[in-house]
Design a protein around this motif. Structure first.
Motif, PDB file in Angstrom:
ATOM      1  N   ALA A  58      -5.869  -7.248  -8.472  1.00 23.91           N
ATOM      2  CA  ALA A  58      -6.143  -8.590  -8.627  1.00 23.91           C
ATOM      3  C   ALA A  58      -5.832  -9.480  -7.229  1.00 23.91           C
ATOM      4  CB  ALA A  58      -5.475  -9.382  -9.831  1.00 23.91           C
ATOM      5  N   ARG A  59      -4.719  -9.162  -6.526  1.00 21.23           N
ATOM      6  CA  ARG A  59      -4.366  -9.986  -5.389  1.00 21.23           C
ATOM      7  C   ARG A  59      -4.587  -9.220  -3.938  1.00 21.23           C
ATOM      8  NH1 ARG A  59       1.296 -12.512  -7.667  1.00 21.23           N
ATOM      9  NH2 ARG A  59       0.389 -12.892  -9.930  1.00 21.23           N
ATOM     10  N   GLY A  60      -4.786  -8.015  -4.198  1.00 21.22           N
ATOM     11  CA  GLY A  60      -4.848  -7.154  -2.872  1.00 21.22           C
ATOM     12  C   GLY A  60      -3.583  -6.865  -2.132  1.00 21.22           C
ATOM     13  N   ALA A  61      -3.537  -6.210  -1.166  1.00 21.45           N
ATOM     14  CA  ALA A  61      -2.249  -5.687  -0.641  1.00 21.45           C
ATOM     15  C   ALA A  61      -1.355  -6.973  -0.156  1.00 21.45           C
ATOM     16  CB  ALA A  61      -2.416  -4.700   0.565  1.00 21.45           C
ATOM     17  N   ASP A  62      -2.218  -7.753   0.521  1.00 27.75           N
ATOM     18  CA  ASP A  62      -1.305  -9.029   0.990  1.00 27.75           C
ATOM     19  C   ASP A  62      -0.588  -9.923  -0.138  1.00 27.75           C
ATOM     20  OD1 ASP A  62      -1.853  -8.257   3.576  1.00 27.75           O
ATOM     21  OD2 ASP A  62      -3.363  -9.414   3.915  1.00 27.75           O
ATOM     22  N   GLY A 106       1.072  15.116  -6.249  1.00 25.01           N
ATOM     23  CA  GLY A 106       0.157  16.244  -6.797  1.00 25.01           C
ATOM     24  C   GLY A 106      -1.208  15.689  -6.714  1.00 25.01           C
ATOM     25  N   GLY A 107      -1.757  15.247  -5.608  1.00 29.71           N
ATOM     26  CA  GLY A 107      -3.079  14.718  -5.549  1.00 29.71           C
ATOM     27  C   GLY A 107      -3.769  13.595  -6.275  1.00 29.71           C
ATOM     28  N   GLU A 108      -2.581  12.726  -6.907  1.00 30.24           N
ATOM     29  CA  GLU A 108      -3.067  11.757  -7.792  1.00 30.24           C
ATOM     30  C   GLU A 108      -3.308  10.665  -6.958  1.00 30.24           C
ATOM     31  OE1 GLU A 108       0.161   8.987  -9.590  1.00 30.24           O
ATOM     32  OE2 GLU A 108       1.506  10.922  -9.198  1.00 30.24           O
ATOM     33  N   ASP A 109      -4.416   9.736  -7.574  1.00 27.29           N
ATOM     34  CA  ASP A 109      -4.762   8.453  -6.834  1.00 27.29           C
ATOM     35  C   ASP A 109      -3.678   7.442  -6.822  1.00 27.29           C
ATOM     36  OD1 ASP A 109      -5.811   6.299  -5.885  1.00 27.29           O
ATOM     37  OD2 ASP A 109      -7.328   5.900  -7.404  1.00 27.29           O
ATOM     38  N   ILE A 110      -3.058   7.645  -5.421  1.00 27.49           N
ATOM     39  CA  ILE A 110      -1.746   6.637  -5.026  1.00 27.49           C
ATOM     40  C   ILE A 110      -2.121   5.203  -5.218  1.00 27.49           C
ATOM     41  CG2 ILE A 110      -0.685   8.424  -3.908  1.00 27.49           C
ATOM     42  CD1 ILE A 110      -1.419   7.072  -1.362  1.00 27.49           C
ATOM     43  N   PHE A 111      -3.531   4.946  -4.882  1.00 25.26           N
ATOM     44  CA  PHE A 111      -3.859   3.280  -5.038  1.00 25.26           C
ATOM     45  C   PHE A 111      -3.908   3.106  -6.525  1.00 25.26           C
ATOM     46  CE2 PHE A 111      -6.665  -0.071  -5.619  1.00 25.26           C
ATOM     47  CZ  PHE A 111      -6.285  -0.925  -4.506  1.00 25.26           C
ATOM     48  N   ALA A 112      -4.201   4.032  -7.590  1.00 24.31           N
ATOM     49  CA  ALA A 112      -4.018   3.509  -8.835  1.00 24.31           C
ATOM     50  C   ALA A 112      -2.477   3.600  -9.409  1.00 24.31           C
ATOM     51  CB  ALA A 112      -5.012   4.545  -9.671  1.00 24.31           C
ATOM     52  N   ARG A 113      -1.881   4.194  -8.886  1.00 29.13           N
ATOM     53  CA  ARG A 113      -0.407   4.259  -9.059  1.00 29.13           C
ATOM     54  C   ARG A 113       0.316   3.021  -8.703  1.00 29.13           C
ATOM     55  NH1 ARG A 113       4.407   7.585  -6.694  1.00 29.13           N
ATOM     56  NH2 ARG A 113       5.501   8.252  -8.310  1.00 29.13           N
ATOM     57  N   GLY A 114      -0.153   2.170  -7.823  1.00 26.95           N
ATOM     58  CA  GLY A 114       0.156   0.981  -7.390  1.00 26.95           C
ATOM     59  C   GLY A 114       0.923   1.011  -6.161  1.00 26.95           C
ATOM     60  N   VAL A 157       1.081   0.409  -2.404  1.00 21.49           N
ATOM     61  CA  VAL A 157       0.429  -0.645  -1.480  1.00 21.49           C
ATOM     62  C   VAL A 157      -0.003   0.070  -0.242  1.00 21.49           C
ATOM     63  CG1 VAL A 157       0.719  -2.680  -0.115  1.00 21.49           C
ATOM     64  CG2 VAL A 157       1.994  -2.415  -2.544  1.00 21.49           C
ATOM     65  N   MET A 158      -1.388   0.033  -0.108  1.00 24.42           N
ATOM     66  CA  MET A 158      -2.320   0.515   0.881  1.00 24.42           C
ATOM     67  C   MET A 158      -2.915  -0.844   1.615  1.00 24.42           C
ATOM     68  SD  MET A 158      -3.079   4.243  -0.443  1.00 24.42           S
ATOM     69  CE  MET A 158      -4.745   4.008  -0.024  1.00 24.42           C
ATOM     70  N   LYS A 159      -2.671  -0.882   2.951  1.00 20.36           N
ATOM     71  CA  LYS A 159      -3.276  -2.212   3.329  1.00 20.36           C
ATOM     72  C   LYS A 159      -4.830  -2.055   3.652  1.00 20.36           C
ATOM     73  CE  LYS A 159       0.638  -4.258   5.618  1.00 20.36           C
ATOM     74  NZ  LYS A 159       1.282  -4.763   6.691  1.00 20.36           N
ATOM     75  N   LYS A 160      -5.284  -0.625   3.729  1.00 17.80           N
ATOM     76  CA  LYS A 160      -6.633  -0.482   3.907  1.00 17.80           C
ATOM     77  C   LYS A 160      -6.771   0.738   2.704  1.00 17.80           C
ATOM     78  CE  LYS A 160      -6.178   1.665   7.778  1.00 17.80           C
ATOM     79  NZ  LYS A 160      -5.423   1.724   9.000  1.00 17.80           N
ATOM     80  N   ARG A 161      -8.061   0.382   1.843  1.00 17.80           N
ATOM     81  CA  ARG A 161      -8.512   1.409   0.955  1.00 17.80           C
ATOM     82  C   ARG A 161      -8.731   2.662   1.575  1.00 17.80           C
ATOM     83  NH1 ARG A 161      -7.846   2.836  -4.318  1.00 17.80           N
ATOM     84  NH2 ARG A 161      -9.965   3.176  -5.346  1.00 17.80           N
ATOM     85  N   GLY A 162      -8.352   3.772   0.893  1.00 13.99           N
ATOM     86  CA  GLY A 162      -8.963   5.103   1.674  1.00 13.99           C
ATOM     87  C   GLY A 162      -7.881   5.687   2.576  1.00 13.99           C
ATOM     88  N   GLU A 163      -6.787   4.572   2.960  1.00 10.68           N
ATOM     89  CA  GLU A 163      -5.745   5.134   3.760  1.00 10.68           C
ATOM     90  C   GLU A 163      -5.065   6.462   3.532  1.00 10.68           C
ATOM     91  OE1 GLU A 163      -2.106   2.754   6.507  1.00 10.68           O
ATOM     92  OE2 GLU A 163      -2.915   2.245   4.098  1.00 10.68           O
ATOM     93  N   THR A 164      -4.825   7.270   4.279  1.00  9.50           N
ATOM     94  CA  THR A 164      -4.301   8.506   3.992  1.00  9.50           C
ATOM     95  C   THR A 164      -2.642   8.478   3.725  1.00  9.50           C
ATOM     96  OG1 THR A 164      -3.798   9.381   6.176  1.00  9.50           O
ATOM     97  CG2 THR A 164      -6.118  10.005   5.181  1.00  9.50           C
ATOM     98  N   LEU A 165      -2.085   9.397   3.007  1.00  7.08           N
ATOM     99  CA  LEU A 165      -0.795   9.544   2.906  1.00  7.08           C
ATOM    100  C   LEU A 165      -0.100   9.798   4.213  1.00  7.08           C
ATOM    101  CD1 LEU A 165       1.456   9.186   0.704  1.00  7.08           C
ATOM    102  CD2 LEU A 165       1.245  11.624   0.311  1.00  7.08           C
TER     103      LEU A 165
END
Length: 170
Positions: free
Chosen positions: A50-54, A111-119, A121-129
């Motif tokens: 809802a609010r984005g990373a910032d 384990g390959g889970e979607d870390i964005f969905a896990r909550g 915070v990544m400043k850019k969507r698609g940022e790698t681990l």
């Protein structure tokens, strides 16, 4: 011992080791991610969506800047180090311990889970681990009073390493 504040990457063991550490030391346990969810009335991933990373980082900083504790283990979210006021408060509460975990271990733990969905915070969507670790590691090191290398350690070994490192420091 004073409060023990755990910082580190997602899946570094802050919450899991934190609970066991609290049991072994007789301390209370505070998970600041749960405090954020309670205050905001939503799951971390929903706040982030809802609010984005910032916006999430601002909410996280407010909560962590207001935490008070006495003889507690405080497990923080991985992005707490983006908030200078939060870290100033946490450092004033006790010993900040960075649970350091390498990229290979983090990839196995997540384990390959979607870390964005896990909550996470990544400043850019698609940022790698790898990119996230490279961005945050200097901040963890900046704020840490102690660094515990958790690579190759099991839960009990991690907790013992934290206890030993804190005792040596004090």
């Amino acid at each position: 011992m004073e409060n023990i504040v755990l910082i580190g990457m997602p899946a570094s063991g802050k919450s899991t080791a934190g609970v066991l550490l609290a049991k072994k030391t007789g301390y209370g346990f505070i998970d600041t991610d749960l405090l954020i969810q309670k205050r905001e009335g939503a799951l971390l991933c929903a706040i982030l969506k809802a609010r984005g990373a910032d916006g999430f980082i601002k909410a996280e900083e407010r909560v962590n800047a207001e935490v008070t504790a006495d003889r507690c283990v405080i497990a923080t979210g991985g992005s707490v180090v983006y908030g200078e006021e939060a870290m100033k408060n946490l450092k004033s509460l006790g010993t900040v311990v960075y649970l350091k975990v390498g990229l290979e271990s983090l990839e196995k733990r997540l384990g390959g889970e979607d870390i964005f969905a896990r909550g996470v915070v990544m400043k850019k969507r698609g940022e790698t681990l790898a990119e996230l670790l490279a961005e945050r590691a200097p901040l963890y090191e900046k704020y840490a009073d102690i660094t515990v290398d958790c690579d190759g350690l099991g839960l009990e070994e991690t907790v013992s390493a934290i206890i030993n490192a804190v005792k040596q420091r004090n």
